[in-house]
Design a protein around this motif. Structure first.
Motif, PDB file in Angstrom:
ATOM      1  N   PHE A   1      29.212  98.551 -27.507  1.00 35.08           N
ATOM      2  CA  PHE A   1      30.535  98.965 -26.153  1.00 35.08           C
ATOM      3  C   PHE A   1      32.182  98.631 -27.279  1.00 35.08           C
ATOM      4  CE2 PHE A   1      26.871  98.222 -23.956  1.00 35.08           C
ATOM      5  CZ  PHE A   1      27.294  99.589 -23.321  1.00 35.08           C
ATOM      6  N   VAL A   2      32.003  99.481 -27.638  1.00 32.91           N
ATOM      7  CA  VAL A   2      33.611  99.446 -28.470  1.00 32.91           C
ATOM      8  C   VAL A   2      34.349 100.038 -28.162  1.00 32.91           C
ATOM      9  CG1 VAL A   2      35.301  99.807 -30.811  1.00 32.91           C
ATOM     10  CG2 VAL A   2      32.821  99.318 -31.050  1.00 32.91           C
ATOM     11  N   SER A   3      35.612  99.436 -27.457  1.00 36.65           N
ATOM     12  CA  SER A   3      36.631  99.824 -26.600  1.00 36.65           C
ATOM     13  C   SER A   3      36.502 101.657 -26.787  1.00 36.65           C
ATOM     14  CB  SER A   3      37.674  99.281 -26.829  1.00 36.65           C
ATOM     15  OG  SER A   3      38.346  99.430 -25.748  1.00 36.65           O
ATOM     16  N   PHE A   4      36.508 102.376 -26.174  1.00 40.27           N
ATOM     17  CA  PHE A   4      36.974 103.766 -25.624  1.00 40.27           C
ATOM     18  C   PHE A   4      37.548 104.097 -24.430  1.00 40.27           C
ATOM     19  CE2 PHE A   4      36.272 107.850 -23.690  1.00 40.27           C
ATOM     20  CZ  PHE A   4      36.170 108.320 -24.274  1.00 40.27           C
ATOM     21  N   LYS A   5      38.792 104.591 -24.990  1.00 35.32           N
ATOM     22  CA  LYS A   5      39.264 104.905 -23.815  1.00 35.32           C
ATOM     23  C   LYS A   5      40.404 106.019 -23.365  1.00 35.32           C
ATOM     24  CE  LYS A   5      43.833 103.115 -20.882  1.00 35.32           C
ATOM     25  NZ  LYS A   5      44.658 101.759 -21.187  1.00 35.32           N
ATOM     26  N   PHE A   6      40.463 107.151 -22.707  1.00 36.18           N
ATOM     27  CA  PHE A   6      40.599 108.781 -22.594  1.00 36.18           C
ATOM     28  C   PHE A   6      42.028 108.433 -20.936  1.00 36.18           C
ATOM     29  CE2 PHE A   6      41.188 112.128 -20.610  1.00 36.18           C
ATOM     30  CZ  PHE A   6      41.312 113.534 -21.782  1.00 36.18           C
ATOM     31  N   VAL A   7      43.081 108.945 -21.840  1.00 42.46           N
ATOM     32  CA  VAL A   7      44.028 109.451 -20.176  1.00 42.46           C
ATOM     33  C   VAL A   7      44.503 110.637 -21.062  1.00 42.46           C
ATOM     34  CG1 VAL A   7      45.938 108.438 -19.563  1.00 42.46           C
ATOM     35  CG2 VAL A   7      44.343 106.209 -20.994  1.00 42.46           C
ATOM     36  N   SER A   8      43.735 111.478 -19.775  1.00 41.37           N
ATOM     37  CA  SER A   8      44.882 112.489 -19.843  1.00 41.37           C
ATOM     38  C   SER A   8      46.366 112.675 -20.152  1.00 41.37           C
ATOM     39  CB  SER A   8      44.396 113.205 -18.408  1.00 41.37           C
ATOM     40  OG  SER A   8      45.306 113.274 -16.862  1.00 41.37           O
ATOM     41  N   GLU A   9      47.012 113.729 -19.830  1.00 38.68           N
ATOM     42  CA  GLU A   9      48.666 113.425 -19.900  1.00 38.68           C
ATOM     43  C   GLU A   9      49.253 113.252 -18.975  1.00 38.68           C
ATOM     44  OE1 GLU A   9      50.253 116.631 -22.220  1.00 38.68           O
ATOM     45  OE2 GLU A   9      48.982 116.642 -23.957  1.00 38.68           O
ATOM     46  N   ALA A  10      48.708 114.403 -18.206  1.00 41.01           N
ATOM     47  CA  ALA A  10      49.025 114.304 -16.440  1.00 41.01           C
ATOM     48  C   ALA A  10      48.938 112.487 -16.033  1.00 41.01           C
ATOM     49  CB  ALA A  10      48.132 114.440 -15.731  1.00 41.01           C
ATOM     50  N   ALA A  11      47.730 112.025 -16.832  1.00 42.41           N
ATOM     51  CA  ALA A  11      47.145 110.385 -15.945  1.00 42.41           C
ATOM     52  C   ALA A  11      48.306 110.172 -16.807  1.00 42.41           C
ATOM     53  CB  ALA A  11      45.662 110.627 -16.234  1.00 42.41           C
ATOM     54  N   GLU A  12      48.392 109.861 -17.926  1.00 43.75           N
ATOM     55  CA  GLU A  12      50.028 108.715 -18.593  1.00 43.75           C
ATOM     56  C   GLU A  12      51.285 108.989 -18.214  1.00 43.75           C
ATOM     57  OE1 GLU A  12      49.710 107.059 -20.908  1.00 43.75           O
ATOM     58  OE2 GLU A  12      48.409 107.135 -22.900  1.00 43.75           O
ATOM     59  N   ALA A  13      51.419 110.162 -17.628  1.00 47.67           N
ATOM     60  CA  ALA A  13      52.584 110.523 -16.892  1.00 47.67           C
ATOM     61  C   ALA A  13      52.849 110.089 -16.017  1.00 47.67           C
ATOM     62  CB  ALA A  13      52.929 111.753 -16.969  1.00 47.67           C
ATOM     63  N   HIS A  14      51.499 109.311 -14.970  1.00 47.85           N
ATOM     64  CA  HIS A  14      52.004 108.525 -13.705  1.00 47.85           C
ATOM     65  C   HIS A  14      51.588 107.196 -13.649  1.00 47.85           C
ATOM     66  CE1 HIS A  14      50.404 108.481  -9.694  1.00 47.85           C
ATOM     67  NE2 HIS A  14      49.765 107.466  -9.971  1.00 47.85           N
ATOM     68  N   LEU A  15      50.782 107.436 -15.039  1.00 48.47           N
ATOM     69  CA  LEU A  15      50.952 105.173 -15.117  1.00 48.47           C
ATOM     70  C   LEU A  15      52.639 104.669 -15.538  1.00 48.47           C
ATOM     71  CD1 LEU A  15      47.432 104.852 -16.962  1.00 48.47           C
ATOM     72  CD2 LEU A  15      48.667 104.192 -15.056  1.00 48.47           C
ATOM     73  N   ALA A  16      52.949 105.635 -16.410  1.00 50.03           N
ATOM     74  CA  ALA A  16      54.679 105.660 -17.001  1.00 50.03           C
ATOM     75  C   ALA A  16      55.134 105.376 -15.712  1.00 50.03           C
ATOM     76  CB  ALA A  16      54.997 106.643 -18.205  1.00 50.03           C
ATOM     77  N   LYS A  17      55.164 106.412 -14.347  1.00 46.77           N
ATOM     78  CA  LYS A  17      55.601 106.440 -13.241  1.00 46.77           C
ATOM     79  C   LYS A  17      55.507 105.196 -11.997  1.00 46.77           C
ATOM     80  CE  LYS A  17      56.673 109.260  -8.897  1.00 46.77           C
ATOM     81  NZ  LYS A  17      56.072 109.947  -8.193  1.00 46.77           N
ATOM     82  N   CYS A  18      53.919 104.591 -12.254  1.00 49.63           N
ATOM     83  CA  CYS A  18      53.415 103.746 -11.315  1.00 49.63           C
ATOM     84  C   CYS A  18      54.464 102.468 -12.600  1.00 49.63           C
ATOM     85  CB  CYS A  18      52.369 103.210 -11.907  1.00 49.63           C
ATOM     86  SG  CYS A  18      51.550 104.097 -11.159  1.00 49.63           S
ATOM     87  N   LYS A  19      55.006 102.247 -13.537  1.00 47.89           N
ATOM     88  CA  LYS A  19      55.137 101.243 -14.485  1.00 47.89           C
ATOM     89  C   LYS A  19      56.598 100.923 -13.338  1.00 47.89           C
ATOM     90  CE  LYS A  19      52.048 100.657 -17.721  1.00 47.89           C
ATOM     91  NZ  LYS A  19      52.185 101.314 -19.771  1.00 47.89           N
ATOM     92  N   GLU A  20      57.144 102.238 -14.162  1.00 44.30           N
ATOM     93  CA  GLU A  20      58.984 101.853 -13.384  1.00 44.30           C
ATOM     94  C   GLU A  20      58.969 101.527 -11.921  1.00 44.30           C
ATOM     95  OE1 GLU A  20      60.184 106.405 -14.105  1.00 44.30           O
ATOM     96  OE2 GLU A  20      60.197 105.929 -16.403  1.00 44.30           O
ATOM     97  N   GLU A  21      57.543 102.409 -11.376  1.00 42.87           N
ATOM     98  CA  GLU A  21      57.935 101.910  -9.373  1.00 42.87           C
ATOM     99  C   GLU A  21      57.441 100.335  -8.655  1.00 42.87           C
ATOM    100  OE1 GLU A  21      55.759 104.699  -7.142  1.00 42.87           O
ATOM    101  OE2 GLU A  21      57.146 105.972  -7.600  1.00 42.87           O
ATOM    102  N   GLY A  22      57.106  99.866  -9.890  1.00 43.97           N
ATOM    103  CA  GLY A  22      56.288  97.942 -10.554  1.00 43.97           C
ATOM    104  C   GLY A  22      55.358  98.068  -9.239  1.00 43.97           C
ATOM    105  N   ILE A  23      54.425  99.489  -9.616  1.00 44.91           N
ATOM    106  CA  ILE A  23      53.529  98.990  -8.870  1.00 44.91           C
ATOM    107  C   ILE A  23      52.232  98.549  -9.724  1.00 44.91           C
ATOM    108  CG2 ILE A  23      51.217 100.939  -7.695  1.00 44.91           C
ATOM    109  CD1 ILE A  23      53.612 102.499  -6.835  1.00 44.91           C
ATOM    110  N   LEU A  24      52.402  99.157 -11.134  1.00 52.74           N
ATOM    111  CA  LEU A  24      51.429  98.475 -12.190  1.00 52.74           C
ATOM    112  C   LEU A  24      51.942  97.364 -13.150  1.00 52.74           C
ATOM    113  CD1 LEU A  24      48.754  99.099 -13.460  1.00 52.74           C
ATOM    114  CD2 LEU A  24      49.843 100.923 -15.283  1.00 52.74           C
TER     115      LEU A  24
END
Length: 286
Positions: A263-286
């Motif tokens: 269970f060595v850490s694995f993480k995949f985030v699509s480009e669309a998801a990356e952009a959405h997470l960045a938006k959530c951080k800007e809005e203070g949701i994340l």
């Protein structure tokens, strides 16, 4: 599905046990910053369960519940397995599906909620074991990914059919011996987290429940992405200490050891998801 559901009827307040009153007054309903840190001094959505002492799956569920962005607006769909023994003890909307069809049920619920409440955010989260997610329910799981359903799937991967005697599953590691698999697993563990990516998930992680804050981060990111982008998947190692011959206090050690192995850490985030997470951080949701 709102905070008001958790308000006690004044006519019955004087006969309510204190833990129910605490659920109304001291839980974290409607709070944007709720999370793992609340476990020490706030009323939990689940405080009791009927699983084995020291069960990592119970700890994992506590972390997941503490990490839900808006539990009062969340429906959890679960399937037959050890997790299903805990759901009668939690203060959330839960639906118990047939063994393996949890993602199909979650799809129907999510679509119905979108139709019924078009202007409200309603999260649907699937919580099931590796048998329901990867073995018996694999078709339903993958089809929900193919259709790009806006749901989060969390697999409690204990690498065995834990509540039915100890049969191997597709997620069992090669060579593992169980009471009902005396010859040992003959092939490698299925990399479901990679299959999820290949099947269209915009977010896929593989981790253990050894680090509560890592679980919190994964759960919040997965649900926020699922709301607006598409399906997300979390593979969470919660070993069955009973079936692998460990004592009640050894579950955490087992998970920490597997952090460096299967269970060595694995993480995949699509480009669309990356952009959405960045938006959530800007809005203070994340």
């Amino acid at each position: 599905m709102s905070v008001e559901i958790y308000k006690i009827n004044p006519e019955f307040r004087d006969i309510m046990p204190q833990e129910i009153i605490d659920l109304e007054e001291d839980a974290t309903w409607g709070q944007k910053k709720r999370g793992i840190n609340d476990l020490t001094d706030r009323k939990e959505i689940m405080e009791e369960h009927s699983l084995c002492a020291g069960c990592p799956e119970a700890a994992g569920l506590r972390y997941v519940l503490a990490s839900l962005p808006t539990p009062e607006e969340t429906v959890i769909v679960n399937s037959t397995g050890c997790t299903s023994l805990m759901f009668p003890h939690i203060a959330l909307h839960t639906v118990h599906s047939l063994f393996g069809n949890q993602n199909a049920v979650a799809t129907g619920i999510k679509r119905s909620l979108e139709w019924r409440f078009p202007n409200k955010t309603k999260d649907v989260v699937v919580l099931a074991g590796d048998g329901a997610t990867v073995d018996i329910g694999l078709d339903y799981t993958l089809q929900s990914f193919f259709r790009q359903e806006n749901i989060t799937t969390i697999c409690f991967d204990n690498e065995v059919y834990a509540n039915t005697g100890g049969q191997e599953s597709g997620m069992t590691p090669k060579g593992q011996v169980f009471k009902m698999a005396p010859k040992g697993k003959q092939f490698d563990k299925v990399s479901m987290w990679r299959l999820a990516v290949e099947s269209g998930c915009h977010y896929s992680v593989n981790l253990t429940a050894s680090a509560p804050k890592a679980v919190q981060k994964a759960v919040r990111e997965a649900i926020l992405i699922a709301r607006d982008i598409g399906p997300t998947y979390i593979n969470l190692y919660t070993p069955c200490i009973l079936e692998i011959g460990l004592d009640a206090h050894e579950g955490l050690r087992e998970m920490k050891e597997q952090d460096k192995d299967r269970f060595v850490s694995f993480k995949f985030v699509s480009e669309a998801a990356e952009a959405h997470l960045a938006k959530c951080k800007e809005e203070g949701i994340l």
